[in-house]
Design a protein around this motif. Structure first.
Motif, mmCIF file in Angstrom:
data_model
loop_
_atom_site.group_PDB
_atom_site.id
_atom_site.type_symbol
_atom_site.label_atom_id
_atom_site.label_comp_id
_atom_site.label_asym_id
_atom_site.label_seq_id
_atom_site.Cartn_x
_atom_site.Cartn_y
_atom_site.Cartn_z
ATOM 1 N N GLY A 173 23.775 -28.497 89.560
ATOM 2 C CA GLY A 173 24.870 -27.716 88.850
ATOM 3 C C GLY A 173 25.889 -27.012 90.048
ATOM 4 N N ALA A 174 25.309 -26.919 91.246
ATOM 5 C CA ALA A 174 26.324 -26.426 92.149
ATOM 6 C C ALA A 174 27.557 -27.305 92.705
ATOM 7 C CB ALA A 174 25.612 -25.756 93.097
ATOM 8 N N PHE A 175 26.905 -28.553 92.693
ATOM 9 C CA PHE A 175 27.922 -29.628 93.059
ATOM 10 C C PHE A 175 28.791 -29.892 91.923
ATOM 11 C CE2 PHE A 175 29.581 -33.616 94.708
ATOM 12 C CZ PHE A 175 29.805 -33.359 96.127
ATOM 13 N N LEU A 176 28.258 -30.104 90.701
ATOM 14 C CA LEU A 176 29.157 -30.383 89.587
ATOM 15 C C LEU A 176 30.225 -29.263 89.341
ATOM 16 C CD1 LEU A 176 26.237 -31.190 87.128
ATOM 17 C CD2 LEU A 176 27.841 -32.912 88.005
ATOM 18 N N ILE A 177 29.774 -28.021 89.533
ATOM 19 C CA ILE A 177 30.779 -27.042 89.697
ATOM 20 C C ILE A 177 31.729 -26.821 90.410
ATOM 21 C CG2 ILE A 177 29.845 -24.970 90.487
ATOM 22 C CD1 ILE A 177 29.977 -23.430 87.875
ATOM 23 N N LEU B 184 30.375 -26.247 82.493
ATOM 24 C CA LEU B 184 28.881 -26.212 82.643
ATOM 25 C C LEU B 184 28.160 -25.105 82.584
ATOM 26 C CD1 LEU B 184 29.770 -27.953 86.328
ATOM 27 C CD2 LEU B 184 28.227 -28.622 84.355
ATOM 28 N N LYS B 185 26.765 -24.925 82.180
ATOM 29 C CA LYS B 185 26.003 -23.926 82.179
ATOM 30 C C LYS B 185 24.730 -24.330 82.659
ATOM 31 C CE LYS B 185 27.903 -20.884 78.723
ATOM 32 N NZ LYS B 185 28.301 -19.834 79.265
ATOM 33 N N CYS C 180 19.024 -21.591 95.865
ATOM 34 C CA CYS C 180 19.947 -21.026 96.692
ATOM 35 C C CYS C 180 21.600 -21.487 96.067
ATOM 36 C CB CYS C 180 20.024 -21.704 98.037
ATOM 37 S SG CYS C 180 18.789 -21.386 99.038
ATOM 38 N N HIS C 181 21.413 -22.734 95.379
ATOM 39 C CA HIS C 181 22.731 -23.252 94.956
ATOM 40 C C HIS C 181 23.076 -22.657 93.632
ATOM 41 C CE1 HIS C 181 22.785 -26.455 98.087
ATOM 42 N NE2 HIS C 181 23.920 -25.921 98.338
ATOM 43 N N LEU C 182 21.987 -22.250 92.945
ATOM 44 C CA LEU C 182 21.979 -21.884 91.733
ATOM 45 C C LEU C 182 22.451 -20.311 91.729
ATOM 46 C CD1 LEU C 182 21.764 -21.891 88.421
ATOM 47 C CD2 LEU C 182 19.282 -21.432 88.805
ATOM 48 N N ARG C 183 21.960 -19.682 92.666
ATOM 49 C CA ARG C 183 22.287 -18.309 92.932
ATOM 50 C C ARG C 183 23.753 -18.059 93.579
ATOM 51 N NH1 ARG C 183 19.091 -13.409 93.640
ATOM 52 N NH2 ARG C 183 20.172 -11.926 94.599
ATOM 53 N N ASN C 184 23.923 -18.876 94.678
ATOM 54 C CA ASN C 184 24.894 -18.495 95.524
ATOM 55 C C ASN C 184 26.266 -19.227 95.179
ATOM 56 O OD1 ASN C 184 23.145 -17.129 97.289
ATOM 57 N ND2 ASN C 184 22.701 -18.928 98.395
ATOM 58 N N VAL C 185 26.119 -20.255 94.413
ATOM 59 C CA VAL C 185 27.259 -20.970 94.095
ATOM 60 C C VAL C 185 27.485 -20.850 92.496
ATOM 61 C CG1 VAL C 185 28.499 -23.189 93.870
ATOM 62 C CG2 VAL C 185 26.859 -22.755 95.691
ATOM 63 N N MET C 186 26.426 -20.984 91.535
ATOM 64 C CA MET C 186 26.957 -20.920 90.130
ATOM 65 C C MET C 186 26.476 -19.344 89.766
ATOM 66 S SD MET C 186 25.130 -24.170 88.463
ATOM 67 C CE MET C 186 25.725 -23.969 86.992
ATOM 68 N N GLY C 187 26.034 -18.511 90.629
ATOM 69 C CA GLY C 187 25.883 -17.195 90.213
ATOM 70 C C GLY C 187 24.951 -16.686 89.434
ATOM 71 N N VAL C 188 23.721 -17.549 89.062
ATOM 72 C CA VAL C 188 22.788 -17.266 88.371
ATOM 73 C C VAL C 188 21.550 -16.902 88.902
ATOM 74 C CG1 VAL C 188 21.277 -18.172 86.562
ATOM 75 C CG2 VAL C 188 23.668 -18.980 86.521
#
Length: 444
Positions: free
Chosen positions: A277-281, A304-305, A334-342
């Motif tokens: 998800g973080a790379f897609l976004i 994206l969600k 990490c990427h869900l929290r730090n990049v996608m903000g979830v």
């Protein structure tokens, strides 16, 4: 060993390609330091912090230092967890700088023949082709089901591998049959009232090694009132390429995915793996210099969600969810929290399950040390990070660790094995646990 000619090329490429405005955005304030696992685990070594790495990149751009093996090494040692980004008051996009620097170094160096062969096999011949991923995964399934795995374990052949790889073999999921791997749906109707029409990004490893988690994701979406479209011509997200200095390959995969999803007339594109998800976004950044694709990339990104966010928006937590008594804790991707903000949505869903207790683990937002293939190529640092992670998990007295990314899941299972806790503690992906909770509630 980097030659003098290669260093000159790398330095010139740094000057031409690195975003100097982004490098200058770093105020050297140090807010990133407490969030950086490698800075902490290295004994507070400045060069192993985001601030220190940015300073090294800027020094190479300015010609103050050469792009030496030491510079390359400190960039390699970075997990790429991007925990520095949410705490940065200047909003420095450290992850973008790191990926660009790694790509410059990789594309400017002449690798040895074995390394070139491995990289070509992985990045060009395997991950871009889902049918080949299924074949390789199918071979692993044969190994698991044929009795060969039992023989290998009994004879002690695994002892020839490094300790973490030998333990990793124990925690790999049971691979589905080839029939299950190839018989994948392309469209699923909503159960009950139709609320949304969504597309599901199934991924490469997720739709092979972690097939059951993908199946659980689609079932949850149906139960939440979603019609689900699964485009068969989608590809790997490209994260492995992007993080490993294969940016051109990542761009090609991004274009394939954008094309696969853009004509579907959907409300959202759903992901269930934080790393993907973080790379897609970030596709809009990846393709920002391509006039034909940058607008299409932005439209893709806007849909994206993460699955947890979608379930919260559809109030799935109001459904009857129940499990036998246990203590849950959540390890952030990490990427869900730090990049996608979830970060809140997964916790809201877990706290909605009746019959369980939810406990936060100290530093649950700190990287577990998986970071793609980091736990293989940087085993020592990865295991050091994992050991500290497991100390905090044990202190929480949790009986179930919940994750939202396949790499995190395997890493936490690895930690459980290393600590000898497999009879007391389990690790599970959040969608598998939620489906388990929904089905358990229906049975009682």
């Amino acid at each position: 060993m980097t030659t003098l000619k290669e260093r000159d090329i790398i330095q010139q490429q740094f000057k031409e390609r690195m975003d100097e405005d982004e490098l200058l955005n770093c105020m050297r304030c140090g807010f990133c330091l407490p969030s950086c696992p490698t800075y902490i685990e290295s004994g507070f070594k400045e060069s192993h912090s985001p601030r220190g790495r940015i300073a090294l990149m800027k020094a190479v751009v300015d010609g103050i230092i050469e792009p030496s093996e030491d510079v390359e090494r400190t960039l390699e040692l970075c997990l790429g967890c991007r925990a520095c980004e949410p705490v940065c008051p200047s909003g420095v996009k450290y992850g973008h700088l790191l990926e660009e620097a790694r790509d410059i170094i990789n594309q400017s160096k002449k690798h040895s023949l074995p390394v070139r062969a491995v990289r070509k096999a992985v990045f060009q011949e395997l991950f871009p082709y889902q049918n080949r991923m299924r074949t390789v995964t199918g071979l692993l399934g044969v190994y698991q089901r044929s009795g060969l795995q039992a023989i290998v374990r009994k004879t002690g052949l695994l002892q020839l591998l490094p300790d973490n790889l030998a333990t990793m073999e124990k925690v790999l999921p049971k691979v589905p049959t080839m029939k299950e791997l190839t018989n994948r749906p392309t469209h699923l109707e909503a159960k009950g009232v139709l609320k949304k029409r969504v597309a599901f990004f199934s991924g490469c490893l997720m739709d092979t090694m972690f097939l059951e988690t993908n199946n659980a994701t689609m079932k949850l979406l149906q139960m939440a009132g979603c019609e689900v479209v699964i485009p068969p011509n989608q590809a790997c997200c490209g994260a492995l390429h992007g993080h490993s200095g294969e940016k051109d390959g990542a761009k090609e995969l991004a274009k394939r995915n954008i094309k696969a999803f853009e004509e579907l007339h959907i409300d959202y594109i759903i992901t269930n793996a934080g790393g993907c998800g973080a790379f897609l976004i970030d596709y809009d950044h990846l393709l920002k210099d391509d006039p034909e694709w940058k607008g299409r990339a932005k439209a893709f990104v806007n849909k994206l969600k993460d699955i947890s966010t979608m379930l919260v928006e559809l109030k799935f937590y109001q459904s009857l969810l129940r499990l036998p008594a246990q203590v849950l804790t959540y390890q952030d991707s990490c990427h869900l929290r730090n990049v996608m903000g979830v970060s809140d949505d997964p916790r809201s869903l877990l706290k909605a399950i009746e019959g369980v207790e939810f406990r936060e683990t100290k530093d649950s937002d700190r990287c577990c040390g998986s970071a793609g293939i980091y736990n293989i190529v940087e085993s020592e640092m990865s295991m050091q990070i994992l050991d500290h992670k497991m100390e905090n998990v044990k202190a929480s007295h949790a009986t179930t660790i919940v994750t939202a990314n396949p790499g995190c899941l395997l890493q936490m299972k690895l930690g459980i094995e290393r600590e000898g806790l497999s009879d007391k503690l389990r690790a599970v992906h959040i969608v598998d646990l939620l489906l388990e909770a929904a089905e358990y509630a229906q049975r009682i």
